[in-house]
Scaffold this motif. Structure first.
Motif, PDB file in Angstrom:
ATOM      1  N   ALA A   1      -3.943  -5.260   2.265  1.00  0.00           N
ATOM      2  CA  ALA A   1      -4.388  -4.185   1.364  1.00  0.00           C
ATOM      3  C   ALA A   1      -3.635  -4.226   0.046  1.00  0.00           C
ATOM      4  CB  ALA A   1      -4.208  -2.829   2.048  1.00  0.00           C
ATOM      5  N   ILE A   2      -2.323  -4.347   0.087  1.00  0.00           N
ATOM      6  CA  ILE A   2      -1.548  -4.354  -1.158  1.00  0.00           C
ATOM      7  C   ILE A   2      -1.842  -5.609  -1.976  1.00  0.00           C
ATOM      8  CG2 ILE A   2       0.598  -5.350  -0.219  1.00  0.00           C
ATOM      9  CD1 ILE A   2       0.427  -2.547  -2.824  1.00  0.00           C
ATOM     10  N   LEU A   3      -2.039  -6.761  -1.315  1.00  0.00           N
ATOM     11  CA  LEU A   3      -2.399  -7.979  -2.040  1.00  0.00           C
ATOM     12  C   LEU A   3      -3.748  -7.818  -2.740  1.00  0.00           C
ATOM     13  CD1 LEU A   3      -1.380 -10.977   0.243  1.00  0.00           C
ATOM     14  CD2 LEU A   3      -0.515 -10.447  -2.027  1.00  0.00           C
ATOM     15  N   VAL A   4      -4.716  -7.259  -2.049  1.00  0.00           N
ATOM     16  CA  VAL A   4      -6.040  -7.079  -2.647  1.00  0.00           C
ATOM     17  C   VAL A   4      -5.961  -6.117  -3.827  1.00  0.00           C
ATOM     18  CG1 VAL A   4      -8.349  -6.117  -2.250  1.00  0.00           C
ATOM     19  CG2 VAL A   4      -7.339  -7.681  -0.582  1.00  0.00           C
TER      20      VAL A   4
ATOM     21  N   LEU B   1      -4.703  -3.669  -9.886  1.00  0.00           N
ATOM     22  CA  LEU B   1      -4.099  -2.349 -10.070  1.00  0.00           C
ATOM     23  C   LEU B   1      -2.586  -2.466 -10.232  1.00  0.00           C
ATOM     24  CD1 LEU B   1      -6.017  -0.298  -7.352  1.00  0.00           C
ATOM     25  CD2 LEU B   1      -6.558  -0.566  -9.780  1.00  0.00           C
ATOM     26  N   ASP B   2      -1.992  -1.499 -10.902  1.00  0.00           N
ATOM     27  CA  ASP B   2      -0.535  -1.485 -11.012  1.00  0.00           C
ATOM     28  C   ASP B   2       0.068  -0.919  -9.727  1.00  0.00           C
ATOM     29  OD1 ASP B   2      -0.316   1.456 -11.194  1.00  0.00           O
ATOM     30  OD2 ASP B   2      -1.137   1.213 -13.201  1.00  0.00           O
ATOM     31  N   GLU B   3       1.398  -1.052  -9.595  1.00  0.00           N
ATOM     32  CA  GLU B   3       2.071  -0.617  -8.361  1.00  0.00           C
ATOM     33  C   GLU B   3       1.881   0.871  -8.082  1.00  0.00           C
ATOM     34  OE1 GLU B   3       4.103  -2.642 -10.409  1.00  0.00           O
ATOM     35  OE2 GLU B   3       4.501  -4.364  -9.109  1.00  0.00           O
ATOM     36  N   GLN B   4       1.937   1.698  -9.124  1.00  0.00           N
ATOM     37  CA  GLN B   4       1.814   3.140  -8.928  1.00  0.00           C
ATOM     38  C   GLN B   4       0.435   3.509  -8.392  1.00  0.00           C
ATOM     39  OE1 GLN B   4       2.877   1.767 -11.880  1.00  0.00           O
ATOM     40  NE2 GLN B   4       5.046   2.218 -11.728  1.00  0.00           N
TER      41      GLN B   4
ATOM     42  N   THR C   1       5.982   4.225  -4.542  1.00  0.00           N
ATOM     43  CA  THR C   1       5.908   3.015  -5.363  1.00  0.00           C
ATOM     44  C   THR C   1       6.875   1.959  -4.842  1.00  0.00           C
ATOM     45  OG1 THR C   1       5.267   4.337  -7.274  1.00  0.00           O
ATOM     46  CG2 THR C   1       6.071   2.116  -7.714  1.00  0.00           C
ATOM     47  N   GLY C   2       8.064   2.390  -4.428  1.00  0.00           N
ATOM     48  CA  GLY C   2       9.041   1.447  -3.882  1.00  0.00           C
ATOM     49  C   GLY C   2       8.524   0.757  -2.632  1.00  0.00           C
ATOM     50  N   THR C   3       7.869   1.511  -1.768  1.00  0.00           N
ATOM     51  CA  THR C   3       7.298   0.929  -0.554  1.00  0.00           C
ATOM     52  C   THR C   3       6.198  -0.063  -0.913  1.00  0.00           C
ATOM     53  OG1 THR C   3       7.816   2.893   0.743  1.00  0.00           O
ATOM     54  CG2 THR C   3       6.091   1.461   1.606  1.00  0.00           C
ATOM     55  N   ALA C   4       5.368   0.283  -1.887  1.00  0.00           N
ATOM     56  CA  ALA C   4       4.302  -0.622  -2.312  1.00  0.00           C
ATOM     57  C   ALA C   4       4.890  -1.916  -2.870  1.00  0.00           C
ATOM     58  CB  ALA C   4       3.411   0.049  -3.352  1.00  0.00           C
ATOM     59  N   LYS C   5       5.934  -1.808  -3.683  1.00  0.00           N
ATOM     60  CA  LYS C   5       6.573  -3.007  -4.241  1.00  0.00           C
ATOM     61  C   LYS C   5       7.167  -3.869  -3.136  1.00  0.00           C
ATOM     62  CE  LYS C   5       7.734  -1.183  -8.789  1.00  0.00           C
ATOM     63  NZ  LYS C   5       8.824  -0.851  -9.714  1.00  0.00           N
ATOM     64  N   SER C   6       7.818  -3.227  -2.176  1.00  0.00           N
ATOM     65  CA  SER C   6       8.417  -3.949  -1.057  1.00  0.00           C
ATOM     66  C   SER C   6       7.342  -4.660  -0.234  1.00  0.00           C
ATOM     67  CB  SER C   6       9.207  -2.972  -0.188  1.00  0.00           C
ATOM     68  OG  SER C   6       9.682  -3.596   0.960  1.00  0.00           O
ATOM     69  N   ARG C   7       6.264  -3.954   0.067  1.00  0.00           N
ATOM     70  CA  ARG C   7       5.175  -4.557   0.842  1.00  0.00           C
ATOM     71  C   ARG C   7       4.555  -5.713   0.084  1.00  0.00           C
ATOM     72  NH1 ARG C   7       1.664   0.437   3.337  1.00  0.00           N
ATOM     73  NH2 ARG C   7       3.298   1.201   4.723  1.00  0.00           N
TER      74      ARG C   7
END
Length: 170
Positions: A127-130, A137-140, A150-156
């Protein structure tokens, strides 16, 4: 990707459908099908058609809650991501991947198959890769769609990219 004309058509259909025009609702769902499919397919993989259908059903059921028709595509994207991740997780629980399913190093056919590489990632990582690398899309925004910080999204995203690279080079 939708051009301005396609987006305007979708917004007009959403307005008409919200007013109770059943033909417009049918046309809207047909109009959204390719957009939702492009989101759900890479996340849910083989279950992409099921996720797409579930997302369109959710759009149908929730259309009256869409306050601003101009936000249609972001709203639909949120639903599509949620349903794709849900369907992918459900499928992963039903058919857990085993390490024996990983391609042997040096097997060029499997190493080159992006679908196979994505299948080895968790639904959350797909999901995050797509959202970041396909949808742009940006991280936020991606974090908000996935319901994480946002930190979790960046980590994932970092872990997903590392896992993808490892699987790609296997």
């Amino acid at each position: 990707m939708l051009d301005d004309h396609g987006r305007a058509r979708g917004v007009a259909l959403a307005r008409a459908a919200r007013r109770g025009d059943t033909l417009a609702l049918h046309d809207l769902l047909d109009h959204l099908l390719p957009y939702v499919g492009r989101i759900c397919g890479p996340i849910a993989l083989d279950d992409g058609p099921d996720a797409t259908q579930e997302a369109l059903v959710a759009v149908f059921r929730s259309l009256r809650t869409l306050r601003e028709p101009e936000t249609l595509y972001g709203w639909v994207r949120t639903i599509a991501v949620r349903e794709a991740v849900r369907v992918a997780r459900s499928s992963a629980r039903a058919r857990p991947a085993e390490l024996t399913e990983l391609p042997a190093p040096g097997d060029p056919q499997l190493a080159a198959d992006i679908h196979d590489v994505l299948a080895r990632l968790s639904p959350r990582h797909r999901a995050i890769l797509v959202l970041r690398d396909v949808e742009g899309l940006d991280e936020q925004t991606a974090a908000r769609l996935l319901g994480v910080s946002t930190g979790t999204a960046k980590s994932r995203l970092h872990r997903a990219r590392v896992s993808f690279r490892k699987a790609w080079s296997a």
